[in-house]
Structure formats: C-alpha cells, structure tokens
Design a protein around this motif. Structure first.
Motif, mmCIF file in Angstrom:
data_model
loop_
_atom_site.group_PDB
_atom_site.id
_atom_site.type_symbol
_atom_site.label_atom_id
_atom_site.label_comp_id
_atom_site.label_asym_id
_atom_site.label_seq_id
_atom_site.Cartn_x
_atom_site.Cartn_y
_atom_site.Cartn_z
ATOM 1 N N MET A 1 6.992 -0.561 -9.978
ATOM 2 C CA MET A 1 5.564 -0.234 -9.235
ATOM 3 C C MET A 1 5.651 1.441 -9.401
ATOM 4 N N ASP A 2 4.418 1.943 -9.781
ATOM 5 C CA ASP A 2 4.407 3.588 -9.732
ATOM 6 C C ASP A 2 4.251 4.062 -8.629
ATOM 7 N N ILE A 3 4.062 5.567 -8.659
ATOM 8 C CA ILE A 3 3.888 6.199 -7.192
ATOM 9 C C ILE A 3 2.732 5.592 -6.289
ATOM 10 N N ALA A 4 1.685 5.781 -7.320
ATOM 11 C CA ALA A 4 0.411 5.267 -6.524
ATOM 12 C C ALA A 4 0.666 3.881 -5.841
ATOM 13 N N GLY A 5 1.333 3.038 -6.646
ATOM 14 C CA GLY A 5 1.552 1.443 -6.072
ATOM 15 C C GLY A 5 2.412 1.495 -4.886
ATOM 16 N N LEU A 6 3.453 2.623 -5.065
ATOM 17 C CA LEU A 6 4.228 2.563 -3.770
ATOM 18 C C LEU A 6 3.681 3.140 -2.613
ATOM 19 N N ASN A 7 2.800 4.176 -2.750
ATOM 20 C CA ASN A 7 1.970 4.618 -1.719
ATOM 21 C C ASN A 7 0.983 3.656 -0.904
ATOM 22 N N MET A 8 0.593 2.819 -1.748
ATOM 23 C CA MET A 8 -0.304 2.171 -1.453
ATOM 24 C C MET A 8 0.343 0.887 -0.622
ATOM 25 N N TYR A 9 1.518 0.537 -1.123
ATOM 26 C CA TYR A 9 2.132 -0.515 -0.310
ATOM 27 C C TYR A 9 2.563 -0.037 0.902
ATOM 28 N N ASP A 10 2.910 1.281 1.055
ATOM 29 C CA ASP A 10 3.303 1.757 2.275
ATOM 30 C C ASP A 10 2.136 1.821 3.070
ATOM 31 N N THR A 11 1.148 2.199 2.734
ATOM 32 C CA THR A 11 -0.075 2.174 3.515
ATOM 33 C C THR A 11 -0.514 0.919 4.099
ATOM 34 N N LEU A 12 -0.486 -0.388 3.360
ATOM 35 C CA LEU A 12 -0.897 -1.522 3.821
ATOM 36 C C LEU A 12 0.161 -1.964 4.817
ATOM 37 N N LEU A 13 1.439 -1.589 4.657
ATOM 38 C CA LEU A 13 2.409 -2.176 5.683
ATOM 39 C C LEU A 13 2.288 -1.658 6.985
ATOM 40 N N ARG A 14 1.372 -0.357 7.135
ATOM 41 C CA ARG A 14 1.226 0.054 8.363
ATOM 42 C C ARG A 14 -0.212 -0.393 9.346
ATOM 43 N N LEU A 15 -0.982 -1.194 8.411
ATOM 44 C CA LEU A 15 -2.117 -1.738 8.863
ATOM 45 C C LEU A 15 -2.175 -3.124 9.591
ATOM 46 N N PRO A 16 -2.667 -3.136 10.492
ATOM 47 C CA PRO A 16 -3.048 -4.433 10.939
ATOM 48 C C PRO A 16 -3.672 -5.675 9.744
ATOM 49 N N LEU A 17 -3.133 -6.967 9.835
ATOM 50 C CA LEU A 17 -3.484 -8.079 8.985
ATOM 51 C C LEU A 17 -2.526 -8.017 7.888
#
Length: 226
Positions: A1-17
C-alpha cells in the motif's frame, strides 16, 4: 500500500462507521469506494438547512458550528462540534431526506470526506460492521428521543431552563449559543419573564453561562447538570 493509501487507511480508522474494521476490509474499501474530499475555510457553509441529503459526510479535520432554528424562528441554537464526526446520518433515509440544520466551518480549516448514497448503500450491503455502526448511531438517537416524554418534570425554574436548553441541543456536551428573547423563553417554560430573568442571573453568578440581549452562552452544557 502506497503513502496515499496508508493516509486514507488511517483517516478511515478515526471515523465513525469504519472504526474496528479489519485491515483487509479497509483495503477493499479504499480500493473500491469513490470518496469526495472537500476543504472549507472559516465561515464557509458545509451544508445548508433544507438541502437534500445525498450521502454521508464526515468531518475529518477542524471544528464546525451547527445551527438549528425553531419553526417559528424565535429560537436558534448553535453548537460547536469537533472532528471526527458524521453529519446527520439519519437524514439519509426516512420520511424527510433533507438536513434539518446548517453546518458552518468554525476553525481556520475544515476537511470533509463524503460518500454518495449509492456508495453508502453498497457499503451497507457489503460490510456488516459498517451497517451495524450506522444502525447503532440511528437507533441510539431514536431511543434517546423516545425516552424524553417519560422523564420526571422539572420542578424549579432553574431546572426548567436547563431542560429547555438541553432538549434543544443535538449534542449532550460542549459549547452552546442560544438566541431567544427572554419573554419567548418564559412562555416556553410556563413562567414569568421576571422569574426567568432572576433564575438566569443566578446561574450566571455561578459561572455556568453568560447572558446578553436575546442571547444565552453556555461554555460547557454538561456542567449545567452538576
């Protein structure tokens, strides 16, 4: 997974749902879901009251002000809400699929992530945790509202004022601004204007709120119940 994917992954983990979703499922969500990203400056409107709810919008960074106005336009409540949060998911389905409040950026920068209704329906049908999390949010709101008529009636004027403020807030804690005339507040709680004024000044002396012309400011709603 590239840097953009990792950032997106971290973002989703902080969100409800998405919280609690496994790495494999998150990777599939990131790879197969169309997300819309937006950035707002202070005072920009994210959503206007009455707009159709066309999907799920998450506040991922910053703080927003929610504004809700009574049908007779005599009462307006503003609340401060920090990220991360999900904006009115209950408006996505049901009888009225429109937003019932306005959301305005109150920090220098606010970032949002949005998912269309079509994409949300696909995620709901594919991922049990996503579906259960949304149901939990909506059911919790419904259960809280269904309990309201069964609470004990407030006995003192102070209790009536606190109940009025809390009942008109979407979130049970944090900073609130209520714009209402003293006479309107008195009429709403069935007391005289003079007695309401005295009670408000007494609460003010305790440092729990401040009052000015047609304006009540509550720094921390939760402290009113102490």
């Amino acid at each position: 997974m590239d840097i953009a994917g990792l950032n997106m992954y971290d973002t989703l983990l902080r969100l409800p749902l998405f919280q609690g979703m496994g790495q494999d499922d998150l990777a599939k969500v990131v790879g197969h879901t169309r997300f819309e990203f937006s950035r707002y400056k202070r005072h920009d409107i994210l959503v206007q009251e009455g707009e159709p709810c066309r999907g799920l919008m998450f506040l991922t960074k910053g703080e927003i002000t929610t504004i809700r106005t009574s049908d007779n336009h005599l009462t307006e409540v503003r609340e401060q809400v920090p990220a991360p949060t999900l904006l009115q998911p209950e408006s996505l389905f049901g009888l009225t699929q429109r937003h019932s409040m306005t959301f305005i950026a109150s920090s220098e920068q606010c970032d949002t992530l949005s998912i269309s209704k079509e994409e949300a329906n696909r995620l709901l049908g594919t991922y049990e945790l996503f579906r259960t999390s949304l149901l939990n949010i909506i059911c919790t709101q419904a259960q809280r509202r269904s309990h309201l008529p069964w609470r004990s009636r407030p006995r003192s004027i102070r209790e009536k004022i606190v109940r009025f403020i809390s009942d008109h807030c979407q979130y049970p804690a944090g900073e609130k601004d209520i714009r209402i005339r003293m006479q309107s507040l008195a009429t709403e709680i069935g007391e005289s204007r003079l007695n309401v004024s005295r009670a408000l000044h007494a609460i003010k002396e305790e440092g729990l709120l401040s009052i000015s012309r047609e304006h009540i400011h509550v720094p921390r709603l939760e402290e009113l119940f102490g």
